[in-house]
Design a protein around this motif. Sequence first.
Motif, PDB file in Angstrom:
ATOM      1  N   GLN A  71       0.812  -1.223   0.000  1.00 30.16           N
ATOM      2  CA  GLN A  71       0.000   0.000   0.000  1.00 30.16           C
ATOM      3  C   GLN A  71       0.846   1.273   0.000  1.00 30.16           C
ATOM      4  OE1 GLN A  71      -2.512  -0.707   3.410  1.00 30.16           O
ATOM      5  NE2 GLN A  71      -3.916  -1.977   2.209  1.00 30.16           N
ATOM      6  N   GLY A  72       1.746   1.373  -0.976  1.00 26.37           N
ATOM      7  CA  GLY A  72       2.522   2.608  -1.144  1.00 26.37           C
ATOM      8  C   GLY A  72       3.668   2.776  -0.173  1.00 26.37           C
ATOM      9  N   GLY A  73       3.995   1.752   0.612  1.00 24.60           N
ATOM     10  CA  GLY A  73       5.146   1.850   1.519  1.00 24.60           C
ATOM     11  C   GLY A  73       6.066   0.651   1.319  1.00 24.60           C
ATOM     12  N   LYS A  74       7.348   0.790   1.755  1.00 27.27           N
ATOM     13  CA  LYS A  74       8.282  -0.338   1.739  1.00 27.27           C
ATOM     14  C   LYS A  74       8.688  -0.597   3.183  1.00 27.27           C
ATOM     15  CE  LYS A  74      11.132  -1.309  -1.472  1.00 27.27           C
ATOM     16  NZ  LYS A  74      12.188  -1.428  -2.493  1.00 27.27           N
ATOM     17  N   TYR A  75       8.514  -1.843   3.636  1.00 25.90           N
ATOM     18  CA  TYR A  75       8.675  -2.145   5.061  1.00 25.90           C
ATOM     19  C   TYR A  75       9.784  -3.180   5.281  1.00 25.90           C
ATOM     20  CZ  TYR A  75       4.294   0.308   5.259  1.00 25.90           C
ATOM     21  OH  TYR A  75       3.341   1.287   5.132  1.00 25.90           O
ATOM     22  N   PRO A  76      10.787  -2.831   6.110  1.00 24.20           N
ATOM     23  CA  PRO A  76      11.802  -3.825   6.465  1.00 24.20           C
ATOM     24  C   PRO A  76      11.199  -4.914   7.350  1.00 24.20           C
ATOM     25  CG  PRO A  76      12.438  -1.600   7.224  1.00 24.20           C
ATOM     26  CD  PRO A  76      11.014  -1.533   6.770  1.00 24.20           C
ATOM     27  N   VAL A  77      11.631  -6.144   7.126  1.00 18.88           N
ATOM     28  CA  VAL A  77      11.186  -7.271   7.958  1.00 18.88           C
ATOM     29  C   VAL A  77      12.434  -8.070   8.333  1.00 18.88           C
ATOM     30  CG1 VAL A  77       9.764  -9.364   8.046  1.00 18.88           C
ATOM     31  CG2 VAL A  77       8.974  -7.386   6.726  1.00 18.88           C
ATOM     32  N   PHE A  78      12.725  -8.130   9.623  1.00 18.72           N
ATOM     33  CA  PHE A  78      13.934  -8.822  10.094  1.00 18.72           C
ATOM     34  C   PHE A  78      13.577  -9.962  11.028  1.00 18.72           C
ATOM     35  CE2 PHE A  78      15.907  -5.020   8.580  1.00 18.72           C
ATOM     36  CZ  PHE A  78      17.196  -5.404   8.256  1.00 18.72           C
ATOM     37  N   SER A  79      14.335 -11.051  10.936  1.00 23.77           N
ATOM     38  CA  SER A  79      14.229 -12.136  11.910  1.00 23.77           C
ATOM     39  C   SER A  79      15.488 -12.982  11.825  1.00 23.77           C
ATOM     40  CB  SER A  79      13.018 -13.029  11.603  1.00 23.77           C
ATOM     41  OG  SER A  79      13.146 -14.228  12.345  1.00 23.77           O
ATOM     42  N   PRO A  80      16.034 -13.380  12.962  1.00 23.33           N
ATOM     43  CA  PRO A  80      17.189 -14.296  12.880  1.00 23.33           C
ATOM     44  C   PRO A  80      16.822 -15.609  12.194  1.00 23.33           C
ATOM     45  CG  PRO A  80      16.534 -13.904  15.186  1.00 23.33           C
ATOM     46  CD  PRO A  80      15.688 -13.010  14.333  1.00 23.33           C
ATOM     47  N   LEU A  81      15.529 -15.910  12.112  1.00 26.64           N
ATOM     48  CA  LEU A  81      15.096 -17.149  11.439  1.00 26.64           C
ATOM     49  C   LEU A  81      15.112 -17.011   9.918  1.00 26.64           C
ATOM     50  CD1 LEU A  81      12.084 -17.858  13.807  1.00 26.64           C
ATOM     51  CD2 LEU A  81      14.273 -19.069  13.777  1.00 26.64           C
ATOM     52  N   SER A  82      15.406 -15.797   9.426  1.00 26.95           N
ATOM     53  CA  SER A  82      15.364 -15.562   7.974  1.00 26.95           C
ATOM     54  C   SER A  82      16.688 -15.799   7.259  1.00 26.95           C
ATOM     55  CB  SER A  82      14.949 -14.113   7.682  1.00 26.95           C
ATOM     56  OG  SER A  82      13.613 -13.901   8.001  1.00 26.95           O
ATOM     57  N   PHE A  83      17.761 -16.045   8.009  1.00 23.85           N
ATOM     58  CA  PHE A  83      19.016 -16.341   7.313  1.00 23.85           C
ATOM     59  C   PHE A  83      18.801 -17.563   6.419  1.00 23.85           C
ATOM     60  CE2 PHE A  83      21.126 -14.192  10.958  1.00 23.85           C
ATOM     61  CZ  PHE A  83      22.038 -13.402  10.262  1.00 23.85           C
ATOM     62  N   PRO A  84      19.182 -17.488   5.128  1.00 26.21           N
ATOM     63  CA  PRO A  84      19.116 -18.715   4.329  1.00 26.21           C
ATOM     64  C   PRO A  84      20.028 -19.796   4.922  1.00 26.21           C
ATOM     65  CG  PRO A  84      19.421 -16.782   2.923  1.00 26.21           C
ATOM     66  CD  PRO A  84      19.588 -16.314   4.345  1.00 26.21           C
ATOM     67  N   ARG A  85      19.586 -21.078   4.821  1.00 30.15           N
ATOM     68  CA  ARG A  85      20.457 -22.194   5.252  1.00 30.15           C
ATOM     69  C   ARG A  85      21.689 -22.240   4.364  1.00 30.15           C
ATOM     70  NH1 ARG A  85      17.283 -25.941   8.543  1.00 30.15           N
ATOM     71  NH2 ARG A  85      15.982 -24.405   9.595  1.00 30.15           N
ATOM     72  N   PHE A  86      21.455 -22.023   3.065  1.00 32.93           N
ATOM     73  CA  PHE A  86      22.575 -21.980   2.112  1.00 32.93           C
ATOM     74  C   PHE A  86      22.217 -21.014   0.997  1.00 32.93           C
ATOM     75  CE2 PHE A  86      19.715 -25.244   0.446  1.00 32.93           C
ATOM     76  CZ  PHE A  86      19.606 -24.854  -0.878  1.00 32.93           C
ATOM     77  N   SER A  87      23.251 -20.524   0.318  1.00 32.18           N
ATOM     78  CA  SER A  87      23.040 -19.733  -0.899  1.00 32.18           C
ATOM     79  C   SER A  87      24.062 -20.152  -1.935  1.00 32.18           C
ATOM     80  CB  SER A  87      23.176 -18.229  -0.607  1.00 32.18           C
ATOM     81  OG  SER A  87      22.024 -17.761   0.070  1.00 32.18           O
ATOM     82  N   ILE A  88      23.558 -20.437  -3.132  1.00 28.07           N
ATOM     83  CA  ILE A  88      24.451 -20.792  -4.231  1.00 28.07           C
ATOM     84  C   ILE A  88      24.754 -19.525  -5.029  1.00 28.07           C
ATOM     85  CG2 ILE A  88      24.660 -22.110  -6.371  1.00 28.07           C
ATOM     86  CD1 ILE A  88      23.177 -24.357  -5.071  1.00 28.07           C
ATOM     87  N   LEU A  89      26.031 -19.184  -5.113  1.00 26.01           N
ATOM     88  CA  LEU A  89      26.459 -17.993  -5.844  1.00 26.01           C
ATOM     89  C   LEU A  89      27.311 -18.441  -7.027  1.00 26.01           C
ATOM     90  CD1 LEU A  89      27.715 -15.729  -2.885  1.00 26.01           C
ATOM     91  CD2 LEU A  89      25.446 -15.824  -3.855  1.00 26.01           C
ATOM     92  N   ASP A  90      26.668 -18.624  -8.160  1.00 26.89           N
ATOM     93  CA  ASP A  90      27.411 -18.959  -9.381  1.00 26.89           C
ATOM     94  C   ASP A  90      27.415 -17.708 -10.252  1.00 26.89           C
ATOM     95  OD1 ASP A  90      28.291 -19.660 -11.866  1.00 26.89           O
ATOM     96  OD2 ASP A  90      27.136 -21.530 -12.008  1.00 26.89           O
ATOM     97  N   PRO A  91      28.563 -17.021 -10.359  1.00 21.82           N
ATOM     98  CA  PRO A  91      28.591 -15.768 -11.124  1.00 21.82           C
ATOM     99  C   PRO A  91      28.049 -15.928 -12.543  1.00 21.82           C
ATOM    100  CG  PRO A  91      30.605 -16.001  -9.847  1.00 21.82           C
ATOM    101  CD  PRO A  91      29.851 -17.302  -9.711  1.00 21.82           C
ATOM    102  N   GLU A  92      28.209 -17.117 -13.131  1.00 24.68           N
ATOM    103  CA  GLU A  92      27.757 -17.308 -14.518  1.00 24.68           C
ATOM    104  C   GLU A  92      26.237 -17.189 -14.651  1.00 24.68           C
ATOM    105  OE1 GLU A  92      31.343 -19.864 -16.495  1.00 24.68           O
ATOM    106  OE2 GLU A  92      29.625 -21.019 -15.773  1.00 24.68           O
ATOM    107  N   LEU A  93      25.504 -17.455 -13.561  1.00 22.59           N
ATOM    108  CA  LEU A  93      24.037 -17.316 -13.622  1.00 22.59           C
ATOM    109  C   LEU A  93      23.615 -15.858 -13.767  1.00 22.59           C
ATOM    110  CD1 LEU A  93      22.880 -19.794 -10.807  1.00 22.59           C
ATOM    111  CD2 LEU A  93      22.921 -20.188 -13.286  1.00 22.59           C
ATOM    112  N   THR A  94      24.557 -14.922 -13.565  1.00 22.26           N
ATOM    113  CA  THR A  94      24.213 -13.494 -13.636  1.00 22.26           C
ATOM    114  C   THR A  94      24.571 -12.869 -14.987  1.00 22.26           C
ATOM    115  OG1 THR A  94      26.327 -12.547 -12.871  1.00 22.26           O
ATOM    116  CG2 THR A  94      24.847 -13.383 -11.166  1.00 22.26           C
TER     117      THR A  94
END
Length: 385
Positions: free
Chosen positions: A155-178
């Motif tokens: 509704q016209g606003g941008k809201y930060p949402v934080f939680s220690p439970l939000s850390f990804p378990r893993f993240s795959i960073l393959d530069p070629e995908l970009t």
Amino acid sequence: MLNFDFHNPTHIVFGKDRLNELDSLVPESARVLITYGGGSVKKFGTLDKVIQALPGREVFRFGGIEPNPKFETLMKAVDAVKENRIDFLLAVGGGSVMDGTKFIALASAYGGEPEELLSHGFNPVPVDNALPIGTVVTLPATGSEMNSGGVISHQGGKYPVFSPLSFPRFSILDPELTYTLPVNQVANGIVDTFIHTVEQYITYPVDGRFQDRTSEGILQTLIEIGPKTIEEPEDYDARANLVWCATMALNGLIGAGVPQDWETHMIGHELTAMFGLDHGLTLALVQPAGWKVRREQKKEKLLQYGRRVWGITAGSDDEIIDAAIARTEEFFTGLGMKIRLSDHGIDETGIKDIVAALEKHGLTALSETQDVTPDVSERILKAAL
Ligand code: NZQ
Ligand code: ZN
């Protein structure tokens, strides 16, 4: 140095051809919901590769998470989670998909009204359970792949949402995908990473030498490889350096034990919400103007930035600061960005509307010293015209 806690549990899987390792990262018995955006991952084949890498799992899909992800869209995904008894979320995309997926993970397990999750600012949301998530990153910019925050539009606003439970378990960073990113999104990613760094570095000195020098290393790396990774998108090393800088700029490391500003981000979020400008672009519009208006408050760190990052040693203090701001603006325009509000059709009336929105959202005491009142925000925006 200020007191701090530092905790970051995300497992980073970095490099070429690592997607097939999803099989060992996602539990074998998982019922997986793959979340994605408007279709780039379908078009460029990443989604198919992800599905192939998950043999034997029940795999469901939820597409259509838009840039600046909307609450309503994400609530449809929450319905899909409940209907299909999903127990693992896999975000495949940029910051919007990753942020949106964090929200889905929290809202799916939350007993109260999901809208309430938008009202806690930078404090953790009151949840004690969330679905686990993993990410496959296709756009280096936000650092969402290794942090515990997200930004949700409603509704016209941008809201930060934080939680220690939000850390990804893993993240795959393959530069070629970009490699398939359009030029303006690569520029957005470079600038977002640059501004994440200066929001935690150009404040006031607290003798955080490791944090300062790590920030300076990120900034100098971006200055070195930024133009190259735009001109030669498939130069692996240049892109790999951007990807790793983006992650390291906002995973808690350089911000631990030092003051943080975030005024540019808060004003930038209003520019996105009101005028639809890309997140990275809004930061290039606001940051140099912020330094011009608050150069006294930031004097020591602006001088350090001018001397150490840009190598400007000649001249008076004022001349060094002027030159540092000018070099920063040239860096942004050199990436193809138009960095005046007037370039984007925003005038004094638009500025009044932005300031009113900041007040409406309670953003009336911004910056590392909370001295950015709506009046100061107005002066900053006018300096960006
Ligand atoms: O939606 P699709 O079709 O996938 O296209 C996307 C989108 O249009 C496209 N794209 C992504 N990867 C691609 C690609 N196109 C071709 N090839 C690829 N490999 O890029 C467009 C922009 O994507 P988006 O995810 O919106 O960009 P970004 O990563 O810059 O994320 C911006 C969002 O992150 C929030 C912002 O507010 C904004 O909502 N932020 C999140 C933060 C965090 N979680 O810590 C911090 C940031 O400061 C920021 O506020
Ligand atoms: Zn940002």
